[in-house]
Design a protein around this motif. Structure first.
Motif, PDB file in Angstrom:
ATOM      1  N   ASP A   1       8.036   3.182  -3.424  1.00  0.00           N
ATOM      2  CA  ASP A   1       7.823   2.637  -2.204  1.00  0.00           C
ATOM      3  C   ASP A   1       8.431   3.381  -1.013  1.00  0.00           C
TER       4      ASP A   1
ATOM      5  N   ALA B   1      13.601  -1.941   3.209  1.00  0.00           N
ATOM      6  CA  ALA B   1      14.164  -2.425   4.202  1.00  0.00           C
ATOM      7  C   ALA B   1      15.065  -3.844   4.116  1.00  0.00           C
ATOM      8  N   THR B   2      14.351  -4.909   3.826  1.00  0.00           N
ATOM      9  CA  THR B   2      15.367  -6.074   3.506  1.00  0.00           C
ATOM     10  C   THR B   2      15.548  -6.069   2.074  1.00  0.00           C
ATOM     11  N   GLY B   3      14.646  -5.312   1.618  1.00  0.00           N
ATOM     12  CA  GLY B   3      14.673  -5.139  -0.003  1.00  0.00           C
ATOM     13  C   GLY B   3      13.775  -6.582  -0.815  1.00  0.00           C
TER      14      GLY B   3
ATOM     15  N   SER C   1      10.541  -6.918  -0.642  1.00  0.00           N
ATOM     16  CA  SER C   1       9.221  -6.450  -1.558  1.00  0.00           C
ATOM     17  C   SER C   1       9.872  -5.629  -2.864  1.00  0.00           C
TER      18      SER C   1
ATOM     19  N   ARG D   1       4.281  -7.711   3.404  1.00  0.00           N
ATOM     20  CA  ARG D   1       5.721  -8.636   4.245  1.00  0.00           C
ATOM     21  C   ARG D   1       4.968  -9.387   5.367  1.00  0.00           C
TER      22      ARG D   1
ATOM     23  N   ARG E   1       0.798  -1.119   0.053  1.00  0.00           N
ATOM     24  CA  ARG E   1       0.127  -0.058  -0.079  1.00  0.00           C
ATOM     25  C   ARG E   1       0.808   1.317   0.119  1.00  0.00           C
ATOM     26  N   ALA E   2       2.022   1.287   0.935  1.00  0.00           N
ATOM     27  CA  ALA E   2       2.633   2.589   0.951  1.00  0.00           C
ATOM     28  C   ALA E   2       3.069   3.130  -0.060  1.00  0.00           C
TER      29      ALA E   2
HETATM   30  C1  PRP Z   1       6.429  -2.061   3.469  1.00  0.00           C
HETATM   31  C2  PRP Z   1       6.859  -1.168   2.684  1.00  0.00           C
HETATM   32  C3  PRP Z   1       7.608  -1.932   1.988  1.00  0.00           C
HETATM   33  C4  PRP Z   1       8.408  -3.030   2.487  1.00  0.00           C
HETATM   34  C5  PRP Z   1       9.734  -3.184   2.887  1.00  0.00           C
HETATM   35  O1  PRP Z   1       5.192  -2.495   3.268  1.00  0.00           O
HETATM   36  O2  PRP Z   1       6.072  -0.148   2.281  1.00  0.00           O
HETATM   37  O3  PRP Z   1       6.769  -2.427   0.755  1.00  0.00           O
HETATM   38  O4  PRP Z   1       7.363  -3.194   3.699  1.00  0.00           O
HETATM   39  O5  PRP Z   1      10.127  -3.999   3.499  1.00  0.00           O
HETATM   40  P1  PRP Z   1      10.934  -5.139   2.906  1.00  0.00           P
HETATM   41  O6  PRP Z   1      12.340  -4.291   2.180  1.00  0.00           O
HETATM   42  O7  PRP Z   1      11.760  -5.652   3.866  1.00  0.00           O
HETATM   43  O8  PRP Z   1      10.203  -5.889   1.859  1.00  0.00           O
HETATM   44  P2  PRP Z   1       4.294  -3.735   4.175  1.00  0.00           P
HETATM   45  O9  PRP Z   1       4.710  -4.900   3.750  1.00  0.00           O
HETATM   46  O10 PRP Z   1       4.412  -3.181   5.483  1.00  0.00           O
HETATM   47  O11 PRP Z   1       2.869  -3.368   3.618  1.00  0.00           O
HETATM   48  P3  PRP Z   1       2.066  -1.974   3.440  1.00  0.00           P
HETATM   49  O12 PRP Z   1       2.588  -1.231   2.225  1.00  0.00           O
HETATM   50  O13 PRP Z   1       0.558  -2.481   2.842  1.00  0.00           O
HETATM   51  O14 PRP Z   1       1.750  -1.467   4.714  1.00  0.00           O
END
Ligand code: PRP
Ligand code: URA
Length: 209
Positions: free
Chosen positions: A131, A135-137, A139, A104, A79-80
């Protein structure tokens, strides 16, 4: 190896510090994320190609510059990433918008796909994946792989805050994708949240918990 652009523009830095503050509420958080996205778009489009164009001003004829009309697309990771779309479109209004839904998994931290809708001609477009958080990369890497599987060749990734772990993973898995980062933070905590970060970007944009 991909290029990593850390956005050191004072306005971007100021606005990122502003939204890190836990006291900032949903409305302001969402608005400022949009402003940051617009400023980042300005920097990330710096190398778009121009061509000459004849113009008749009220005074005389002259030669100006215009974009070559190369097709662009913005793809938020839901979503973000949605919070960055309007800011991007305020500068590149003709861009098409695709959506990739990933969340995630809270236990494994692996991305789980739940939606993908892209412009029909996405493989002809230069795609800006957005996005707020890298974070971990997991997504962003998965989203970019989904685009590549559809034939997209030119991809850039924009995020407001990145962790070194995510940058390293993106460079390893997608060395052809340039990264545009508002701020490079210190590390990930045990829950894979970025430190100092800004918390959960999706929850802060949409007012959920
Ligand atoms: C968050 C953020 C990224 C992801 C980053 O989304 O917006 O998509 O986490 O983390 P990563 O690099 O470890 O993958 P989230 O999964 O919380 O979903 P949301 O946007 O629906 O809140
Ligand atoms: N997703 C977020 O929204 N924030 C983090 O710090 C990490 C992943």
């Amino acid at each position: 190896m991909s290029e990593v652009h850390i956005m050191d523009h004072p306005l971007i830095q100021h606005k990122i510090s502003y939204i890190r503050n836990e006291e900032v509420g949903t409305k302001e958080f969402r608005e400022v994320v949009g402003e940051i996205a617009g400023l980042m778009c300005f920097e990330a489009t710096r190398d778009l190609k121009l061509q000459d164009v004849k113009i008749k001003t009220p005074i005389c004829e002259t030669i100006g510059k215009e974009l070559t009309g190369k097709k662009l697309a913005v793809v938020p990771i839901l979503r973000a990433g949605l919070g960055m779309v309007d800011g991007m479109l305020s500068l590149i209004p003709a861009a098409k918008v695709g959506h990739i839904g990933l969340y995630r998994d809270p236990e494994t931290f692996d991305p789980v796909e739940y939606y993908c809708k892209l412009p029909a001609d996405c493989e002809e477009r230069e795609v800006f994946v957005v996005d707020p958080m890298l974070a971990t990369g997991g997504s962003s890497s998965a989203a970019i792989q989904m685009l590549k599987d559809k034939g997209v060749k030119r991809i850039r990734f924009l995020c407001i805050i990145a962790a070194p772990e995510g940058v390293e993973r993106m460079q390893k898995e997608h060395p052809d994708v340039d990264l545009y980062i508002g701020a490079l933070d210190a590390y990930l905590n045990d829950h894979k949240y970025i430190v100092p970060g800004l918390g959960d970007a999706g929850d802060r944009i949409f007012g959920t918990k």
